[in-house]
Design an enzyme around this catalytic site. Structure first.
Site, mmCIF file in Angstrom:
data_model
loop_
_atom_site.group_PDB
_atom_site.id
_atom_site.type_symbol
_atom_site.label_atom_id
_atom_site.label_comp_id
_atom_site.label_asym_id
_atom_site.label_seq_id
_atom_site.Cartn_x
_atom_site.Cartn_y
_atom_site.Cartn_z
ATOM 1 N N ARG A 212 -5.806 -5.425 1.678
ATOM 2 C CA ARG A 212 -6.208 -6.097 2.912
ATOM 3 C C ARG A 212 -5.185 -7.191 3.230
ATOM 4 N NH1 ARG A 212 -9.002 -2.456 4.251
ATOM 5 N NH2 ARG A 212 -11.250 -2.437 4.552
ATOM 6 N N HIS B 158 -2.019 0.035 9.392
ATOM 7 C CA HIS B 158 -3.309 0.176 8.704
ATOM 8 C C HIS B 158 -3.783 1.633 8.756
ATOM 9 C CE1 HIS B 158 -7.126 -2.093 7.334
ATOM 10 N NE2 HIS B 158 -7.118 -0.861 6.835
HETATM 11 P P1 NAP Z 1 -13.202 0.089 -5.607
HETATM 12 O O1 NAP Z 1 -13.486 1.489 -6.038
HETATM 13 O O2 NAP Z 1 -14.319 -0.866 -5.459
HETATM 14 O O3 NAP Z 1 -12.137 -0.505 -6.662
HETATM 15 C C1 NAP Z 1 -11.706 -1.823 -6.622
HETATM 16 C C2 NAP Z 1 -10.786 -2.065 -7.806
HETATM 17 O O4 NAP Z 1 -10.243 -3.391 -7.687
HETATM 18 C C3 NAP Z 1 -11.514 -1.989 -9.145
HETATM 19 O O5 NAP Z 1 -10.679 -1.416 -10.126
HETATM 20 C C4 NAP Z 1 -11.754 -3.477 -9.469
HETATM 21 O O6 NAP Z 1 -11.859 -3.783 -10.843
HETATM 22 C C5 NAP Z 1 -10.499 -4.082 -8.902
HETATM 23 N N1 NAP Z 1 -10.697 -5.521 -8.645
HETATM 24 C C6 NAP Z 1 -11.587 -6.112 -7.834
HETATM 25 N N2 NAP Z 1 -11.476 -7.455 -7.891
HETATM 26 C C7 NAP Z 1 -10.492 -7.708 -8.782
HETATM 27 C C8 NAP Z 1 -9.916 -8.894 -9.302
HETATM 28 N N3 NAP Z 1 -10.343 -10.124 -8.914
HETATM 29 N N4 NAP Z 1 -8.934 -8.777 -10.218
HETATM 30 C C9 NAP Z 1 -8.509 -7.564 -10.639
HETATM 31 N N5 NAP Z 1 -9.014 -6.394 -10.178
HETATM 32 C C10 NAP Z 1 -10.001 -6.467 -9.268
HETATM 33 O O7 NAP Z 1 -12.426 0.092 -4.217
HETATM 34 P P2 NAP Z 1 -11.523 1.265 -3.587
HETATM 35 O O8 NAP Z 1 -12.378 2.291 -2.937
HETATM 36 O O9 NAP Z 1 -10.536 1.697 -4.597
HETATM 37 O O10 NAP Z 1 -10.792 0.457 -2.413
HETATM 38 C C11 NAP Z 1 -10.015 -0.678 -2.718
HETATM 39 C C12 NAP Z 1 -9.595 -1.380 -1.458
HETATM 40 O O11 NAP Z 1 -8.553 -0.642 -0.816
HETATM 41 C C13 NAP Z 1 -10.643 -1.503 -0.356
HETATM 42 O O12 NAP Z 1 -11.542 -2.566 -0.626
HETATM 43 C C14 NAP Z 1 -9.780 -1.796 0.846
HETATM 44 O O13 NAP Z 1 -9.522 -3.180 0.942
HETATM 45 C C15 NAP Z 1 -8.492 -1.049 0.542
HETATM 46 N N6 NAP Z 1 -8.336 0.148 1.380
HETATM 47 C C16 NAP Z 1 -7.361 0.155 2.306
HETATM 48 C C17 NAP Z 1 -7.179 1.262 3.088
HETATM 49 C C18 NAP Z 1 -6.060 1.325 4.068
HETATM 50 O O14 NAP Z 1 -6.062 2.224 4.915
HETATM 51 N N7 NAP Z 1 -5.099 0.449 4.002
HETATM 52 C C19 NAP Z 1 -8.030 2.372 2.947
HETATM 53 C C20 NAP Z 1 -9.023 2.317 1.994
HETATM 54 C C21 NAP Z 1 -9.185 1.199 1.205
HETATM 55 P P3 NAP Z 1 -13.015 -3.131 -11.748
HETATM 56 O O15 NAP Z 1 -12.564 -1.703 -11.976
HETATM 57 O O16 NAP Z 1 -12.976 -3.938 -12.990
HETATM 58 O O17 NAP Z 1 -14.298 -3.213 -10.974
HETATM 59 C C1 GLV Z 2 -9.555 1.067 5.432
HETATM 60 O O1 GLV Z 2 -8.925 0.071 5.420
HETATM 61 C C2 GLV Z 2 -10.670 1.268 4.582
HETATM 62 O O2 GLV Z 2 -11.161 0.297 3.977
HETATM 63 O O3 GLV Z 2 -11.125 2.433 4.471
#
Ligand code: NAP
Ligand code: GLV
Length: 312
Positions: free
Chosen positions: A227, A275
């Site tokens: 983000r 994005h």
């Molecule tokens: P997720 O499954 O909830 O995984 C989040 C990961 O981040 C977990 O491994 C978590 O650790 C780790 N984390 C959270 N807080 C942390 C901290 N303070 N220090 C170290 N590690 C930390 O989320 P996801 O589905 O993978 O998505 C992640 C993020 O990607 C979304 O929240 C969004 O912001 C971004 N995203 C962007 C796009 C885009 O198009 N640019 C698309 C989709 C998502 P644990 O394993 O220990 O819980």
């Molecule tokens: C995009 O940024 C998402 O969180 O899926």
């Protein structure tokens, strides 16, 4: 059952309606601001960035679906009904698309695709050796959740060594993993390309800043797909200009859209993407939400529920 939608603008409603008609014809889709919809008749909401306080005005609401994997814009609502499940949108296609984006971004740094694009725009046959072979440099993935793990697997499939960092300790096959603040310096020291796939939380806000960048090996690359609020853009620009960072592929910014006068646009070592790291089609997302609603109606557990304690 009525599902109100606020994602993609009102012009997207006919497309959402067509997608849901295919996967869940019993659902009636209405636009979020449709004045003819009685707020007391709404069962479900599918939203990206609802105005604060609005979700609390639907007394019969039973579950909230984010239209993205990150639900920070929804969770930021101080009046969010905390008793309702808030479901992150993580269909398999979303992680696949993110893995593709991360692999593409790492390879484009390895090939210096930005330099080639600039040379092409000048009509310049700028013959040069690629800065590095992708398999020769370790990629550090911050965030080992749904997006991070799929990205790790796709990098590994390309023969690229990977290290990972998460909040809690994780075991991932073939990956040296690090956790928490204590594990961060050792993780960064190994990350010759850093990929950020963290959720936006109080802990991760502003994390990509000068102190973190200074811990990366000289000449490192940066791929940011978490983000925008996690990145201090002036610090990234300074690290690029000093040569400490060799290149960056940036997908998320604060604010978005990236303002027209941002120095990131024309920077010779930044690739800006709008994005689009992972944007599953509306049909893919509709199928996922329809499946979740069917599970919920049966009383089965929902996947990918936002945890307010963790903040993601
Ligand atoms: P997720 O499954 O909830 O995984 C989040 C990961 O981040 C977990 O491994 C978590 O650790 C780790 N984390 C959270 N807080 C942390 C901290 N303070 N220090 C170290 N590690 C930390 O989320 P996801 O589905 O993978 O998505 C992640 C993020 O990607 C979304 O929240 C969004 O912001 C971004 N995203 C962007 C796009 C885009 O198009 N640019 C698309 C989709 C998502 P644990 O394993 O220990 O819980
Ligand atoms: C995009 O940024 C998402 O969180 O899926």
């Amino acid at each position: 059952m009525i599902l109100v939608v606020k994602s993609g603008g009102e012009q997207a409603l006919p497309d959402w309606q067509a997608c849901f008609a295919e996967v869940a014809p019993q659902l009636r889709l209405r636009w979020w601001d449709d004045p003819s919809v009685d707020p007391a008749s709404i069962d479900y909401a599918l939203v990206w960035d609802p105005e604060p306080g609005r979700l609390a005005q639907f007394p019969r609401l039973r579950a909230i679906f984010g239209s993205g994997a990150g639900v920070d814009f929804i969770a930021a609502d101080p009046l969010l009904p905390r008793n309702l499940p808030l479901v992150r949108c993580v269909p398999p296609e979303a992680t696949q698309r993110m893995g593709e984006h991360v692999a593409w971004a790492v390879l484009s740094l390895a090939k210096d695709a930005r330099r080639m694009a600039l040379a092409q725009s000048r009509g310049d046959w700028d013959y040069f050796e690629a800065p590095f072979a992708a398999a020769a440099r370790t990629v550090g993935v911050m965030g080992l959740g749904a997006m991070g793990l799929r990205s790790v697997a796709m990098l590994q499939a390309l023969g690229i060594p990977v290290v990972g960092w998460s909040r809690t300790v994780k075991a991932v096959a073939g990956v040296d993993t690090f956790a928490g603040a204590a594990g961060l310096p050792a993780f960064l020291a190994r990350s010759r390309v850093l990929v950020c796939l963290l959720p936006a939380t109080d802990e991760t806000r502003g994390i990509i800043a000068a102190p973190l960048l200074a811990r990366l090996p000289p000449g490192a690359g940066l791929v940011h797909v978490g983000r925008g609020v996690q990145m201090v853009l002036p610090d990234v620009l300074a690290a690029l200009d000093s040569g400490h960072l060799a290149g960056a592929v940036l997908d998320v910014f604060d604010p978005e859209p990236l303002p027209a006068d941002s120095p990131a646009w024309a920077h010779p070592r930044i690739t800006v993407t709008p994005h689009v790291g992972s944007l599953p089609s509306r049909l893919e997302r509709a199928r996922y939400v329809a499946d979740c609603i069917a599970r919920f109606e049966r009383g089965d557990p929902l996947p990918n529920i936002y945890d307010p304690e963790r903040g993601y």
